[in-house]
Design an enzyme around this catalytic site. Sequence first.
Site, PDB file in Angstrom:
ATOM      1  N   HIS A  66     -11.089  -4.103   2.675  1.00  0.00           N
ATOM      2  CA  HIS A  66     -11.062  -3.764   4.095  1.00  0.00           C
ATOM      3  C   HIS A  66     -11.951  -2.576   4.449  1.00  0.00           C
ATOM      4  O   HIS A  66     -12.022  -2.198   5.623  1.00  0.00           O
ATOM      5  CB  HIS A  66      -9.626  -3.473   4.522  1.00  0.00           C
ATOM      6  CG  HIS A  66      -9.034  -2.289   3.812  1.00  0.00           C
ATOM      7  ND1 HIS A  66      -8.709  -2.309   2.466  1.00  0.00           N
ATOM      8  CD2 HIS A  66      -8.735  -1.042   4.235  1.00  0.00           C
ATOM      9  CE1 HIS A  66      -8.222  -1.133   2.121  1.00  0.00           C
ATOM     10  NE2 HIS A  66      -8.235  -0.341   3.169  1.00  0.00           N
ATOM     11  N   ASP A  67     -12.602  -1.985   3.467  1.00  0.00           N
ATOM     12  CA  ASP A  67     -13.459  -0.820   3.707  1.00  0.00           C
ATOM     13  C   ASP A  67     -14.942  -1.088   3.517  1.00  0.00           C
ATOM     14  O   ASP A  67     -15.762  -0.204   3.777  1.00  0.00           O
ATOM     15  CB  ASP A  67     -13.054   0.339   2.779  1.00  0.00           C
ATOM     16  CG  ASP A  67     -11.753   0.992   3.185  1.00  0.00           C
ATOM     17  OD1 ASP A  67     -11.441   0.993   4.387  1.00  0.00           O
ATOM     18  OD2 ASP A  67     -11.040   1.506   2.300  1.00  0.00           O
ATOM     19  N   GLU A  97      -6.599   3.023  -6.050  1.00  0.00           N
ATOM     20  CA  GLU A  97      -7.896   2.982  -5.365  1.00  0.00           C
ATOM     21  C   GLU A  97      -8.684   4.212  -5.799  1.00  0.00           C
ATOM     22  O   GLU A  97      -8.283   5.346  -5.516  1.00  0.00           O
ATOM     23  CB  GLU A  97      -7.731   2.987  -3.849  1.00  0.00           C
ATOM     24  CG  GLU A  97      -9.080   2.921  -3.137  1.00  0.00           C
ATOM     25  CD  GLU A  97      -9.037   3.327  -1.676  1.00  0.00           C
ATOM     26  OE1 GLU A  97      -9.905   2.869  -0.913  1.00  0.00           O
ATOM     27  OE2 GLU A  97      -8.152   4.113  -1.293  1.00  0.00           O
ATOM     28  N   ASP A 109       0.851  -1.182   0.000  1.00  0.00           N
ATOM     29  CA  ASP A 109       0.000   0.000   0.000  1.00  0.00           C
ATOM     30  C   ASP A 109       0.892   1.239   0.000  1.00  0.00           C
ATOM     31  O   ASP A 109       1.807   1.357   0.829  1.00  0.00           O
ATOM     32  CB  ASP A 109      -0.881   0.018   1.257  1.00  0.00           C
ATOM     33  CG  ASP A 109      -2.358   0.059   0.941  1.00  0.00           C
ATOM     34  OD1 ASP A 109      -2.735   0.836   0.050  1.00  0.00           O
ATOM     35  OD2 ASP A 109      -3.124  -0.674   1.577  1.00  0.00           O
ATOM     36  N   ASP A 133      -3.365   4.407  -2.356  1.00  0.00           N
ATOM     37  CA  ASP A 133      -4.525   4.760  -1.555  1.00  0.00           C
ATOM     38  C   ASP A 133      -5.161   6.053  -2.075  1.00  0.00           C
ATOM     39  O   ASP A 133      -4.459   6.998  -2.442  1.00  0.00           O
ATOM     40  CB  ASP A 133      -4.074   4.939  -0.099  1.00  0.00           C
ATOM     41  CG  ASP A 133      -5.218   5.135   0.867  1.00  0.00           C
ATOM     42  OD1 ASP A 133      -6.109   4.279   0.930  1.00  0.00           O
ATOM     43  OD2 ASP A 133      -5.214   6.168   1.576  1.00  0.00           O
TER      44      ASP A 133
END
Length: 526
Positions: A322-323, A261, A96, A198
């Site tokens: 994960h969100d 992302e 990430d 990100d």
Amino acid sequence: MDWWQTGIVYQVYPRSFQDTNGDGVGDLKGIAQRLDYIAGLGVDAVWLSPVFVSPMADFGYDIADHKAIDPLFGTLVDFDALVARAHALGLKIILDLVPNHTSNRHPWFVESRVSRQSAKRDWYIWRNGAPEGGPPNNWLSEFGGSAWQHDAATDQYYYHAFLKEQPDLNWRNAEVRCAMHEVMRFWLDRGVDGFRVDVMWHLMKDEAFRDNPLNPDWKEGEADYRRNLPVHSTDRPEVHEIVRGLRAVVDEYPGRVLIGEIYLPVERLVAYYGENLSGAHLPFNFSLIETRWEAGAIAALIERYEAALPPGAWPTWVLGNHDRPRLASRIGDAQARVAAMLLLTLRGTPTLYYGDELGLPQVDIPPGLVRDPWGRNVPGQGRDGCRTPMPWDVGPFSGFSAVEPWLPLNPDAGIRNVAKQDSDSTSLLTLYRRLIALRRSEPALNRGNYRPLAQSDKALAFVRVAEGAWWVVALNFTGEQTELYFKSMDWAGHVALGTLPDRDGEVVGDRIVLRPNEGLLICCKG
């Protein structure tokens, strides 16, 4: 084709994968210990959520040192050992990259806030308050409230798209760009195979800091962030120059990948491939997460996305991360099998979220155990429920740790775990392994063309074609039996794989009967 086109990405949330030092939190040695399991799935790359030095205000997405591993996860020596072990197993490692913001404890920000004359003042976004008092404009934080935090010492506001502990960097500053590019090279030199960037669409903001317009569709009770349309604080035209710069660094190292992302409609998402494909290799497409789980809606989405892709761009698909709430809880256990077949047979690169191969549910976290700052700031919006520990076996704490984990395990961990499903030929885990093995072995499934074939209100079918081989994917999105007809085609085939194994080898012609919640993968001959 490149590995990131034919391959599969597997996301690991490091805090929740495997604890080896008895603190209830996963670590790098734990991931290394479980790499054989990941390799056994048949995936090609492991994407790690942040493991860098952080105060953990947002569990690693508030970075205080971009070039060091947080002691919670281990050391740089542990990281290097993980990369070496992964590469020995034929796995890539994707990190990430969090370039939009840092921790407010990062040395860059500590220096920036010393005074208005600080050498790094312009590394962050500082503004005077509005003439009438208060924040500079109406921009809102994704985690609730104003996105501006007043700094009493210098009497200015700094911008934070997320928590106040996560000040945004100023990507209009050339020194910021150079510093972040050096961060990338540091990890690429250590053998990292790419980055997932990100909140890529947040990187540039309106130079004039104009107010965002009100959202006419916002309703009382919805998230505060949705009150305004973030047209001036996200997805600015200038962001594509920044993405090109990130891509240029990655291209210095052959065989590496840049993933973005981006939560945008597909028509805007595809701009992040960049002019002449000079942007992200794979701008994440989250549309399957947000689309109604119905045959018609999903068929329409696939058509829209395929039509929007620039020439030569490679698609990508995601069903969990994960969100967002867990896949099995969003669509139900029965449909989780259909979802697996859809994700692993569509044209493009799929990303799997750890535990979805077991059908892990969204876990209800008692109020006193909520850890996610978003969940604390905006009740009902927490992400803890999709970040719970991986259940490995029936031992204490399901083999994740020797002590109470940082978040509760799924309540059915005693029966929904790797060891139980590993030995069950009808389990979801077995289905994932079989699907992945077929995908890897068949060019039509890992690189072939996509053609829609048939659709009803309950089901859809499409074809993947390459090197003279035809594979039909037929999926029933309902709990009722249905049929699909292919009158315009002259073909016959056999079921190579079903969501349950009892139809394997069955001959299929121009009519397919699909049982409730069933998917079939059919090898055809013209």
